[in-house]
Design an enzyme around this catalytic site. Structure first.
Site, short mmCIF file in Angstrom:
data_model
loop_
_atom_site.label_atom_id
_atom_site.label_comp_id
_atom_site.label_asym_id
_atom_site.label_seq_id
_atom_site.Cartn_x
_atom_site.Cartn_y
_atom_site.Cartn_z
N TRP A 1 0.84 -1.21 0.00
CA TRP A 1 0.00 0.00 0.00
C TRP A 1 0.87 1.26 0.00
CZ3 TRP A 1 0.41 3.55 3.98
CH2 TRP A 1 1.00 3.11 5.17
N GLU B 1 7.64 8.47 13.42
CA GLU B 1 7.73 7.76 12.14
C GLU B 1 8.49 8.59 11.11
OE1 GLU B 1 6.96 4.77 11.61
OE2 GLU B 1 5.38 4.17 12.99
N GLU C 1 8.95 1.61 6.24
CA GLU C 1 8.60 2.44 7.39
C GLU C 1 8.32 3.89 6.99
OE1 GLU C 1 8.41 2.05 10.78
OE2 GLU C 1 8.65 -0.11 10.79
N HIS D 1 4.77 5.28 6.64
CA HIS D 1 3.94 5.54 7.82
C HIS D 1 3.90 7.04 8.15
CE1 HIS D 1 5.09 1.19 9.19
NE2 HIS D 1 4.36 1.22 8.10
N GLU E 1 9.53 -2.53 17.57
CA GLU E 1 8.52 -2.77 16.53
C GLU E 1 7.22 -3.29 17.14
OE1 GLU E 1 8.50 -1.88 13.52
OE2 GLU E 1 10.54 -1.73 12.79
N THR F 1 5.44 -0.30 18.84
CA THR F 1 4.74 0.59 17.90
C THR F 1 3.52 -0.11 17.31
OG1 THR F 1 6.36 -0.04 16.20
CG2 THR F 1 6.71 2.05 17.31
N ASP G 1 2.15 -3.53 9.41
CA ASP G 1 3.54 -3.42 8.95
C ASP G 1 4.50 -3.61 10.13
OD1 ASP G 1 2.72 -2.88 6.39
OD2 ASP G 1 3.39 -0.80 6.36
N GLU G 2 4.19 -2.95 11.24
CA GLU G 2 5.07 -3.02 12.41
C GLU G 2 5.16 -4.45 12.93
OE1 GLU G 2 6.75 -0.52 12.78
OE2 GLU G 2 5.64 1.35 12.80
N HIS H 1 7.52 -6.43 10.74
CA HIS H 1 8.91 -6.05 11.04
C HIS H 1 9.36 -6.63 12.38
CE1 HIS H 1 8.11 -2.32 8.29
NE2 HIS H 1 8.23 -3.43 7.62
#
Length: 331
Positions: free
Chosen positions: A33, A76, A113, A116, A166, A169, A198-199, A202
């Site tokens: 995305w 971020e 990252e 974000h 990670e 967050t 996403d976090e 990761h």
């Protein structure tokens, strides 16, 4: 052999596996995305109508919420600092003249990252609820003030830090998204939820890095883990300050907001530590040196110790006023 040389050998031994980690835990650029997938299309005839809807939904969110969202966004957006720090870690080897797997990972991870901060910054701008100039000043200060998370150039300590951070967050963004949804703000909720996803990816990657290193050098990895926990895992934005403020002053006040909202708490810190102890099977490690045995014992006892401290902790209930969120933010 020195600790530094052992770590370099281990990093070099694991480096061929990094390509596989990238395939497993990162998403190809053409498929992932992008911020504009969630924001009003500036080329669309109904762009202003979409912006008006964002501004209307934003009015329902409270003061502490906006402070937390701004601080999350600034954190971020400080990605240039984080990438430059990690590129200097022993074993990343960005100057070797070959396409090193570790440096490829750092670039690809920070590229993911980076989205974000982009999407959250644009949302804040369109919402009309915050003082964007003050936000931008704080962001510039944070990058200019540098970054010190207590890891030095040690890859073991850096991977412990990123594994922990990670997941922290992930928790924060997920809860902010849930609060936005409860207030009827579906767009912001969707953005925060996908960022949280996403976090988590990761986190799983860095968690696997540490586990892999643990198989190669359990003594060194346990000692690094214990050292990081003794120093305490600080947030990447712990130098946060507003215009005219001193380094770190705004971070402490923001932390109180996050604690009041329940976005990220002392209890979360303890639960993350427990999860890492369990996943890395710290309690089951055998054949360690005496020093590493002591480090393992420390890690296993630490959650209960932190729990006792957390039960006695008090934090300010007083609502702090920030330059980022002025009278146009709902109090």
């Amino acid at each position: 052999m020195s600790i530094k040389n052992v770590r370099l050998e281990v990093m070099q031994a694991i480096e061929p596996k990094v390509e596989g980690f990238m395939e497993e835990f990162l998403v190809p650029i053409e498929k992932i995305w992008q911020p504009t997938d969630f924001l009003p299309d500036s080329q669309s005839d109904d762009f202003f109508d979409q912006v008006e809807q964002i501004r209307g939904e934003a009015k329902e969110l409270g003061y502490d919420f906006w402070v937390t969202l701004v601080a999350d966004t600034i954190t971020e957006e400080a990605l240039p600092t984080y990438e430059s720090w990690l590129m200097d870690v022993e074993g990343i080897d960005q100057h070797s003249g070959k396409d090193n797997g570790w440096s490829k990972w750092v670039r690809a991870w920070t590229a993911e990252e980076n989205r974000h901060g982009d999407v959250l910054n644009k949302y804040l701008y369109l919402s009309g609820r915050v003082n964007m100039r003050e936000v931008e000043i704080t962001t510039q200060h944070l990058i200019a003030d540098g970054f010190d998370i207590g890891t030095d150039r040690d890859p073991y300590k850096n991977f412990v830090y990123t594994t922990f951070q990670e997941l922290a967050t992930n928790i924060s963004h997920k809860r902010v998204g849930k609060m936005a949804r409860q207030k009827g703000n579906g767009l912001l909720a969707k953005m925060c939820t996908i960022i949280a996803g996403d976090e988590m990816r990761h986190h799983l990657a860095y968690r696997e890095f540490v586990k892999t290193i643990m198989g190669q050098d359990p003594d060194g990895m346990v000692l690094a883990f214990a050292d990081m926990m003794k120093k305490k895992i600080v947030m990447p934005a712990h130098f946060l300050r507003e215009s005219g403020g001193s380094i770190g002053e705004a971070f402490e006040q923001f932390s109180n907001c996050a604690q009041r909202l329940g976005v990220y708490t002392a209890q979360d810190y303890i639960e993350i530590l427990k999860k890492l102890n369990d996943y890395w099977e710290i309690g089951q490690l055998g054949g360690l040196t005496d020093q590493a045995e002591k480090a393992r014992d420390y890690l296993m006892k630490l959650p209960d110790r932190l729990q006792r401290i957390a039960e006695r902790m008090q934090f300010s209930q007083k609502q702090q006023t920030f330059k980022w969120v002025e009278a146009n933010g709902m109090i």
